[in-house]
Design an enzyme around this catalytic site. Structure first.
Site, PDB file in Angstrom:
ATOM      1  N   ASP A  12      -6.917  19.128  10.877  1.00  0.00           N
ATOM      2  CA  ASP A  12      -6.618  19.111   9.502  1.00  0.00           C
ATOM      3  C   ASP A  12      -7.121  17.615   8.958  1.00  0.00           C
ATOM      4  O   ASP A  12      -6.578  16.924   8.739  1.00  0.00           O
ATOM      5  CB  ASP A  12      -5.016  19.348   9.058  1.00  0.00           C
ATOM      6  CG  ASP A  12      -4.541  20.532   9.454  1.00  0.00           C
ATOM      7  OD1 ASP A  12      -5.603  21.553   9.387  1.00  0.00           O
ATOM      8  OD2 ASP A  12      -3.664  20.941   9.970  1.00  0.00           O
ATOM      9  N   LYS A  63      -5.821  32.237   6.317  1.00  0.00           N
ATOM     10  CA  LYS A  63      -4.894  33.349   5.709  1.00  0.00           C
ATOM     11  C   LYS A  63      -5.599  34.049   4.327  1.00  0.00           C
ATOM     12  O   LYS A  63      -5.054  34.035   3.371  1.00  0.00           O
ATOM     13  CB  LYS A  63      -3.677  32.316   5.573  1.00  0.00           C
ATOM     14  CG  LYS A  63      -2.981  31.670   6.510  1.00  0.00           C
ATOM     15  CD  LYS A  63      -1.728  30.831   5.998  1.00  0.00           C
ATOM     16  CE  LYS A  63      -1.314  29.881   6.969  1.00  0.00           C
ATOM     17  NZ  LYS A  63      -2.177  28.774   7.626  1.00  0.00           N
ATOM     18  N   ARG A 177       6.229  20.188  18.333  1.00  0.00           N
ATOM     19  CA  ARG A 177       6.371  18.678  18.425  1.00  0.00           C
ATOM     20  C   ARG A 177       6.914  18.286  19.644  1.00  0.00           C
ATOM     21  O   ARG A 177       7.963  18.609  19.990  1.00  0.00           O
ATOM     22  CB  ARG A 177       7.349  18.205  17.190  1.00  0.00           C
ATOM     23  CG  ARG A 177       7.020  18.433  15.686  1.00  0.00           C
ATOM     24  CD  ARG A 177       5.935  17.264  15.649  1.00  0.00           C
ATOM     25  NE  ARG A 177       5.441  17.339  14.212  1.00  0.00           N
ATOM     26  CZ  ARG A 177       4.135  17.823  13.796  1.00  0.00           C
ATOM     27  NH1 ARG A 177       3.796  18.874  14.702  1.00  0.00           N
ATOM     28  NH2 ARG A 177       3.856  17.874  12.608  1.00  0.00           N
TER      29      ARG A 177
HETATM   30  O1  C5P Z   1       1.994  19.566  11.758  1.00  0.00           O
HETATM   31  P1  C5P Z   1       0.887  19.899  12.493  1.00  0.00           P
HETATM   32  O2  C5P Z   1      -0.227  19.015  12.166  1.00  0.00           O
HETATM   33  O3  C5P Z   1       1.005  20.202  14.067  1.00  0.00           O
HETATM   34  O4  C5P Z   1       0.578  21.347  12.120  1.00  0.00           O
HETATM   35  C1  C5P Z   1      -0.488  22.031  12.603  1.00  0.00           C
HETATM   36  C2  C5P Z   1      -0.728  23.194  11.654  1.00  0.00           C
HETATM   37  O5  C5P Z   1       0.418  24.004  11.765  1.00  0.00           O
HETATM   38  C3  C5P Z   1      -1.127  23.119  10.363  1.00  0.00           C
HETATM   39  O6  C5P Z   1      -2.580  23.082  10.164  1.00  0.00           O
HETATM   40  C4  C5P Z   1      -0.456  24.339   9.691  1.00  0.00           C
HETATM   41  O7  C5P Z   1      -1.258  25.311   9.719  1.00  0.00           O
HETATM   42  C5  C5P Z   1       0.663  24.612  10.624  1.00  0.00           C
HETATM   43  N1  C5P Z   1       1.760  24.081   9.922  1.00  0.00           N
HETATM   44  C6  C5P Z   1       2.988  25.000   9.663  1.00  0.00           C
HETATM   45  N2  C5P Z   1       4.171  24.617   9.086  1.00  0.00           N
HETATM   46  C7  C5P Z   1       3.922  23.402   8.487  1.00  0.00           C
HETATM   47  C8  C5P Z   1       2.985  22.298   8.902  1.00  0.00           C
HETATM   48  C9  C5P Z   1       2.068  22.723   9.306  1.00  0.00           C
HETATM   49  O8  C5P Z   1       2.916  26.012  10.028  1.00  0.00           O
HETATM   50  N3  C5P Z   1       5.345  22.798   8.056  1.00  0.00           N
END
Ligand code: C5P
Length: 230
Positions: A12, A63, A177
């Site tokens: 991202d 999506k 996490r």
């Molecule tokens: O938070 P992190 O960078 O690990 O998120 C990885 C992926 O998880 C993001 O690209 C997003 O698609 C998804 N995501 C999610 N719910 C969130 C934040 C991120 O499903 N609250």
């Protein structure tokens, strides 16, 4: 499958150059990358083709949600780019047409269940008169019945999905996490180990790697944490 192969790193990032730097720094550790809307808008199909061209696997997380014909055409297009996983958000017909479009291409279509940022109050606000678990299960059932390979779901619902839908379901979980790290916007997160114990096949991990001071070391630590389960 090796522990490292279960990790899909979410790229991202807002510039292709930053993404390439990340991929280079993770060389030999991570080879499966998620390209979501941010990087896709910045780097487009060229970014995706370059990743697949270099032998990396790609999860195109855009999506798709549109009329079935449009979604099916987009799935066929993604397949020509060498994409491995792709997400579709929709009713049974949309999912079915997406699944059909992927047949024989090596591309696996994943249905989106409920985003990990949403909790019970959010679901109610959206107008669904059921629990998060019920909605996740219903959507996952649709995805399988429609011929999709699996779903994206929170690790919190992974064991329920595994129990009810069996081993065939390809289960990809974001909201990961490592113990002690910042939850960010995730409301239904779990550690890598918990997610695998709950039955996840692949873990989508972004910020714990990409925002770490040393992404390569962060990836190594996560791989070591999950090695016992692979
Ligand atoms: O938070 P992190 O960078 O690990 O998120 C990885 C992926 O998880 C993001 O690209 C997003 O698609 C998804 N995501 C999610 N719910 C969130 C934040 C991120 O499903 N609250």
């Amino acid at each position: 499958m090796k522990a490292s192969e279960r990790i899909i790193c979410a790229l991202d990032l807002d510039e292709p150059a930053k993404a390439w730097q990340m991929v280079e720094s993770l060389a030999g550790r991570i080879s499966f990358y998620k390209v979501g809307m941010l990087l896709y808008l910045a780097g487009g199909g060229e970014m995706v083709r370059r990743l697949t061209g270099q032998g990396h696997r790609v999860f195109l997380d855009l999506k798709f949600y549109d009329v079935p014909d449009t979604v099916a055409a987009a799935v066929r297009q993604a397949a020509t780019m060498g994409v491995n996983f792709l997400t579709v958000h929709g009713n049974k017909e949309i999912l079915q047409r997406a699944g059909e479009a992927a047949v024989g291409t090596g591309l696996k279509v994943l249905g989106v269940t409920v985003l990990t940022s949403l909790d019970q109050a959010d679901i109610r606000e959206l107008g669904f008169p059921c629990s998060v678990e019920e909605l996740v299960l219903r959507r996952a059932q649709w995805a399988l019945e429609a011929g999709c390979a699996g779903v994206v779901a929170s690790p919190r619902e992974a064991s329920l999905l595994r129990q009810r839908l069996g081993p065939e379901l390809l289960l990809v979980t974001p909201g990961i996490r490592p113990a002690g790290s910042d939850l960010g916007t995730h409301k239904r997160a779990a550690t890598p180990r918990q997610a695998l114990q709950a039955g996840a096949d692949y873990l989508v991990i972004g910020q714990p790697i990409t925002r770490a001071a040393d992404p390569r070391a962060a990836a190594k630590k996560i791989i070591q944490e999950i090695e016992a389960f692979s």
